[in-house]
Motif scaffolding. Structure first.
Motif, PDB file in Angstrom:
ATOM      1  N   LYS A  35       0.850  -1.198   0.000  1.00 30.44           N
ATOM      2  CA  LYS A  35       0.000   0.000   0.000  1.00 30.44           C
ATOM      3  C   LYS A  35       0.885   1.247   0.000  1.00 30.44           C
ATOM      4  N   ASP A  36       1.930   1.212   0.798  1.00 28.16           N
ATOM      5  CA  ASP A  36       2.944   2.270   0.864  1.00 28.16           C
ATOM      6  C   ASP A  36       4.297   1.566   0.742  1.00 28.16           C
ATOM      7  N   TYR A  37       4.868   1.644  -0.436  1.00 26.89           N
ATOM      8  CA  TYR A  37       6.074   0.889  -0.779  1.00 26.89           C
ATOM      9  C   TYR A  37       7.223   1.137   0.201  1.00 26.89           C
ATOM     10  N   GLU A  38       7.491   2.398   0.517  1.00 26.66           N
ATOM     11  CA  GLU A  38       8.613   2.733   1.397  1.00 26.66           C
ATOM     12  C   GLU A  38       8.378   2.212   2.815  1.00 26.66           C
ATOM     13  N   THR A  39       7.156   2.335   3.298  1.00 29.27           N
ATOM     14  CA  THR A  39       6.832   1.828   4.637  1.00 29.27           C
ATOM     15  C   THR A  39       6.987   0.320   4.689  1.00 29.27           C
ATOM     16  N   SER A  40       6.491  -0.378   3.681  1.00 26.30           N
ATOM     17  CA  SER A  40       6.611  -1.839   3.659  1.00 26.30           C
ATOM     18  C   SER A  40       8.068  -2.267   3.587  1.00 26.30           C
ATOM     19  N   LYS A  41       8.881  -1.568   2.813  1.00 24.45           N
ATOM     20  CA  LYS A  41      10.305  -1.901   2.748  1.00 24.45           C
ATOM     21  C   LYS A  41      10.942  -1.760   4.130  1.00 24.45           C
ATOM     22  N   SER A  42      10.649  -0.683   4.822  1.00 30.38           N
ATOM     23  CA  SER A  42      11.200  -0.467   6.165  1.00 30.38           C
ATOM     24  C   SER A  42      10.698  -1.513   7.149  1.00 30.38           C
ATOM     25  N   PHE A  43       9.422  -1.884   7.034  1.00 26.20           N
ATOM     26  CA  PHE A  43       8.832  -2.884   7.919  1.00 26.20           C
ATOM     27  C   PHE A  43       9.549  -4.229   7.788  1.00 26.20           C
ATOM     28  N   TYR A  44       9.750  -4.676   6.567  1.00 28.69           N
ATOM     29  CA  TYR A  44      10.382  -5.974   6.374  1.00 28.69           C
ATOM     30  C   TYR A  44      11.856  -5.966   6.759  1.00 28.69           C
ATOM     31  N   GLN A  45      12.518  -4.833   6.617  1.00 26.39           N
ATOM     32  CA  GLN A  45      13.894  -4.737   7.109  1.00 26.39           C
ATOM     33  C   GLN A  45      13.906  -4.824   8.636  1.00 26.39           C
ATOM     34  N   ALA A  46      13.001  -4.126   9.287  1.00 25.96           N
ATOM     35  CA  ALA A  46      12.918  -4.159  10.749  1.00 25.96           C
ATOM     36  C   ALA A  46      12.559  -5.555  11.251  1.00 25.96           C
ATOM     37  N   LEU A  47      11.839  -6.303  10.437  1.00 25.00           N
ATOM     38  CA  LEU A  47      11.455  -7.664  10.804  1.00 25.00           C
ATOM     39  C   LEU A  47      12.635  -8.641  10.680  1.00 25.00           C
ATOM     40  N   GLY A  48      13.695  -8.211   9.991  1.00 20.47           N
ATOM     41  CA  GLY A  48      14.897  -9.038   9.916  1.00 20.47           C
ATOM     42  C   GLY A  48      15.261  -9.531   8.531  1.00 20.47           C
ATOM     43  N   PHE A  49      14.614  -8.990   7.499  1.00 22.46           N
ATOM     44  CA  PHE A  49      14.927  -9.391   6.136  1.00 22.46           C
ATOM     45  C   PHE A  49      15.937  -8.425   5.522  1.00 22.46           C
ATOM     46  N   LYS A  50      16.843  -8.963   4.737  1.00 20.56           N
ATOM     47  CA  LYS A  50      17.815  -8.161   3.999  1.00 20.56           C
ATOM     48  C   LYS A  50      17.164  -7.710   2.692  1.00 20.56           C
ATOM     49  N   MET A  51      17.292  -6.436   2.380  1.00 20.84           N
ATOM     50  CA  MET A  51      16.665  -5.854   1.200  1.00 20.84           C
ATOM     51  C   MET A  51      17.682  -5.734   0.070  1.00 20.84           C
ATOM     52  N   ASP A  52      17.248  -6.076  -1.146  1.00 18.44           N
ATOM     53  CA  ASP A  52      18.100  -5.959  -2.320  1.00 18.44           C
ATOM     54  C   ASP A  52      17.300  -5.278  -3.427  1.00 18.44           C
ATOM     55  N   TYR A  53      17.819  -4.188  -3.945  1.00 12.67           N
ATOM     56  CA  TYR A  53      17.162  -3.432  -5.007  1.00 12.67           C
ATOM     57  C   TYR A  53      17.058  -4.277  -6.275  1.00 12.67           C
ATOM     58  N   VAL A  54      15.884  -4.291  -6.872  1.00 12.54           N
ATOM     59  CA  VAL A  54      15.687  -4.939  -8.165  1.00 12.54           C
ATOM     60  C   VAL A  54      15.370  -3.877  -9.198  1.00 12.54           C
ATOM     61  N   SER A  55      14.370  -3.047  -8.901  1.00 12.79           N
ATOM     62  CA  SER A  55      13.987  -1.948  -9.775  1.00 12.79           C
ATOM     63  C   SER A  55      13.200  -0.942  -8.944  1.00 12.79           C
ATOM     64  N   GLU A  56      12.740   0.122  -9.565  1.00 15.19           N
ATOM     65  CA  GLU A  56      11.930   1.119  -8.855  1.00 15.19           C
ATOM     66  C   GLU A  56      10.591   0.539  -8.416  1.00 15.19           C
ATOM     67  N   GLU A  57      10.193  -0.546  -9.008  1.00 18.27           N
ATOM     68  CA  GLU A  57       8.889  -1.154  -8.741  1.00 18.27           C
ATOM     69  C   GLU A  57       8.962  -2.460  -7.966  1.00 18.27           C
ATOM     70  N   LEU A  58      10.176  -2.961  -7.703  1.00 22.50           N
ATOM     71  CA  LEU A  58      10.321  -4.293  -7.139  1.00 22.50           C
ATOM     72  C   LEU A  58      11.567  -4.375  -6.248  1.00 22.50           C
ATOM     73  N   THR A  59      11.398  -4.973  -5.063  1.00 26.23           N
ATOM     74  CA  THR A  59      12.503  -5.179  -4.133  1.00 26.23           C
ATOM     75  C   THR A  59      12.502  -6.635  -3.699  1.00 26.23           C
ATOM     76  N   LEU A  60      13.675  -7.240  -3.671  1.00 28.83           N
ATOM     77  CA  LEU A  60      13.819  -8.620  -3.221  1.00 28.83           C
ATOM     78  C   LEU A  60      14.231  -8.610  -1.755  1.00 28.83           C
ATOM     79  N   PHE A  61      13.549  -9.425  -0.949  1.00 27.04           N
ATOM     80  CA  PHE A  61      13.892  -9.575   0.462  1.00 27.04           C
ATOM     81  C   PHE A  61      14.366 -10.994   0.708  1.00 27.04           C
TER      82      PHE A  61
END
Length: 120
Positions: free
Chosen positions: A13-39
């Motif tokens: 729903k909010d891309y930036e918030t969800s990215k931060s949430f999953y990082q805080a949950l313990g997942f490593k984030m990897d940029y794929v594109s402006e529309e897609l992030t791999l955790f």
């Protein structure tokens, strides 16, 4: 057909918030594109997409198997600054479960299986 892996695409729903949430949950984030992030966490992966559909998000259920449900619960309970909800650890005949609704409404069943009851 021999399957090697399966990865889900989770709406946000909010891309930036969800990215931060999953990082805080313990997942490593990897940029794929402006529309897609791999955790990633261990050998487990999922994609977060800059896409939101209410019906999809609110009917999406994922199961995350963990080795220590108490450690997972402590991590979840310590999260602050996100719009999410969760239920405490529940005992089931096949293991223990935490129900966690992410910031877009997606439901995670975080599960610690009893060794002999693991569902593959």
């Amino acid at each position: 057909m021999q399957v090697d892996d399966i990865r889900v695409f989770i709406p946000s729903k909010d891309y930036e918030t969800s990215k931060s949430f999953y990082q805080a949950l313990g997942f490593k984030m990897d940029y794929v594109s402006e529309e897609l992030t791999l955790f990633e966490n261990g050998d487990c992966y999922f994609f977060l997409q800059r896409f939101y559909n209410h019906d999809l998000a609110n009917n999406l259920v994922l199961q995350l198997s963990v080795l220590d449900i108490n450690e997972a619960y402590q991590r979840i309970a310590s999260l602050e600054g996100f719009a999410f909800k969760y239920k405490p650890i529940q005992e089931e005949r096949w293991g223990k479960v935490i129900l966690l609704w992410g910031p877009s409404g997606e439901l995670w069943q975080i599960t610690e299986f009893i060794a002999s009851e693991q569902i593959a």
